[in-house]
Design a protein around this motif. Structure first.
Motif, short mmCIF file in Angstrom:
data_model
loop_
_atom_site.label_atom_id
_atom_site.label_comp_id
_atom_site.label_asym_id
_atom_site.label_seq_id
_atom_site.Cartn_x
_atom_site.Cartn_y
_atom_site.Cartn_z
N ARG A 1 -17.85 0.82 -13.51
CA ARG A 1 -17.62 2.16 -14.06
C ARG A 1 -16.13 2.47 -14.18
NH1 ARG A 1 -21.80 5.92 -15.20
NH2 ARG A 1 -23.72 4.77 -14.87
N ALA A 2 -15.36 2.08 -13.18
CA ALA A 2 -13.92 2.32 -13.20
C ALA A 2 -13.26 1.51 -14.32
CB ALA A 2 -13.30 1.99 -11.86
N ARG A 3 -13.65 0.25 -14.46
CA ARG A 3 -13.08 -0.57 -15.55
C ARG A 3 -13.46 0.01 -16.91
NH1 ARG A 3 -14.74 -4.59 -12.01
NH2 ARG A 3 -16.61 -4.98 -13.26
N GLU A 4 -14.67 0.51 -17.02
CA GLU A 4 -15.13 1.14 -18.26
C GLU A 4 -14.26 2.36 -18.59
OE1 GLU A 4 -19.52 2.07 -19.77
OE2 GLU A 4 -18.91 3.36 -18.10
N ALA B 1 -13.70 4.15 -0.87
CA ALA B 1 -14.02 3.40 0.35
C ALA B 1 -13.72 4.20 1.62
CB ALA B 1 -13.26 2.08 0.37
N ASP B 2 -12.69 5.04 1.57
CA ASP B 2 -12.29 5.80 2.76
C ASP B 2 -12.89 7.20 2.80
OD1 ASP B 2 -10.80 3.70 3.83
OD2 ASP B 2 -9.00 4.29 2.74
N VAL C 1 -9.22 7.30 -11.51
CA VAL C 1 -9.63 6.04 -12.15
C VAL C 1 -8.74 4.89 -11.69
CG1 VAL C 1 -9.89 4.83 -14.35
CG2 VAL C 1 -10.64 7.21 -14.14
N ALA C 2 -7.42 5.09 -11.74
CA ALA C 2 -6.49 4.01 -11.34
C ALA C 2 -6.71 3.65 -9.88
CB ALA C 2 -5.05 4.45 -11.56
N ALA D 1 -9.06 -0.45 -6.03
CA ALA D 1 -9.91 -0.74 -4.87
C ALA D 1 -11.12 -1.60 -5.22
CB ALA D 1 -10.37 0.57 -4.24
N SER D 2 -11.18 -2.10 -6.45
CA SER D 2 -12.35 -2.84 -6.93
C SER D 2 -12.88 -3.91 -5.98
CB SER D 2 -12.07 -3.47 -8.30
OG SER D 2 -12.02 -2.48 -9.29
N PRO D 3 -12.02 -4.69 -5.30
CA PRO D 3 -12.56 -5.74 -4.42
C PRO D 3 -13.48 -5.23 -3.31
CG PRO D 3 -10.23 -6.11 -4.82
CD PRO D 3 -10.56 -4.76 -5.40
#
Length: 196
Positions: free
Chosen positions: A124-127, A26-27, A107-108, A113-115
């Protein structure tokens, strides 16, 4: 082709990956990616795609690079499960200690930052987190843990591994991180001892 600037795609993807890893998805702006890679905005879009596409490529590169290392570490799990788990954590601890890499885990950081991420990037990150649990579960099953214990320990080991990355970013010392790993390995050793 004459007049067309050439670049090494692997070098550019590594530079973009480090930028995303350091600042987060995001940043990180396309201008940040331009500075990190040395490519202008139009070259990024034409050669690497939009920000989501580039991030996805970087995330895949990251998960493949460390996934291969984790797979190699866990390859001896059937015969030496505790050594395999230790080698698994050593990969994370070595990555954390590498002064050439940002703190934490791409990944973590992305999952946290998922929201604020697009649905595709968050998925993709959860995967990627799921891949880690899957490889750990397979290793623990190879070590003869029954399904329920293998699933529980795989979830636990993956969670500890991700927490090491998060805690390192918060300034936790290497000694404290190693102590966390030792507690986890002690619990695994007791469980493995119960099946012998």
């Amino acid at each position: 082709m004459a007049g067309k600037k050439q670049f090494d795609i692997a070098t550019v993807l590594d530079a973009a990956m480090i930028q995303f890893w350091r600042a987060g998805y995001a940043d990180t702006s396309v201008d940040d990616l331009s500075r990190a890679t040395g490519l202008n905005r139009s070259s990024i879009y034409s050669s690497l795609g939009d920000k989501d596409t580039l991030f996805t490529r970087c995330l895949e590169r990251y998960t493949a690079r460390y996934g291969d290392k984790y797979d190699a570490a866990l390859s001896c799990a059937a015969d030496r499960p505790l050594a395999a788990a230790r080698a698994f954590f050593d990969i994370t601890l070595e990555r954390i200690a590498d002064p050439g890499l940002p703190d934490g885990c791409l990944v973590a950081q992305t999952v946290m930052a998922s929201p604020v991420l697009s649905a595709n990037i968050a998925a993709r990150a959860r995967e990627a987190i799921g891949f880690q649990r899957t490889r750990l579960r397979a290793a623990l099953k190879a070590a003869r843990l029954h399904d329920e214990a293998a699933e529980s320990f795989a979830t636990h080991l993956a969670a500890v591994n991700q927490s090491l990355a998060v805690m390192s970013r918060a300034g936790t010392s290497t000694e404290q991180l190693r102590a966390i790993v030792e507690v986890t390995l002690d619990a695994l050793a007791r469980t493995l001892g119960a099946i012998d």
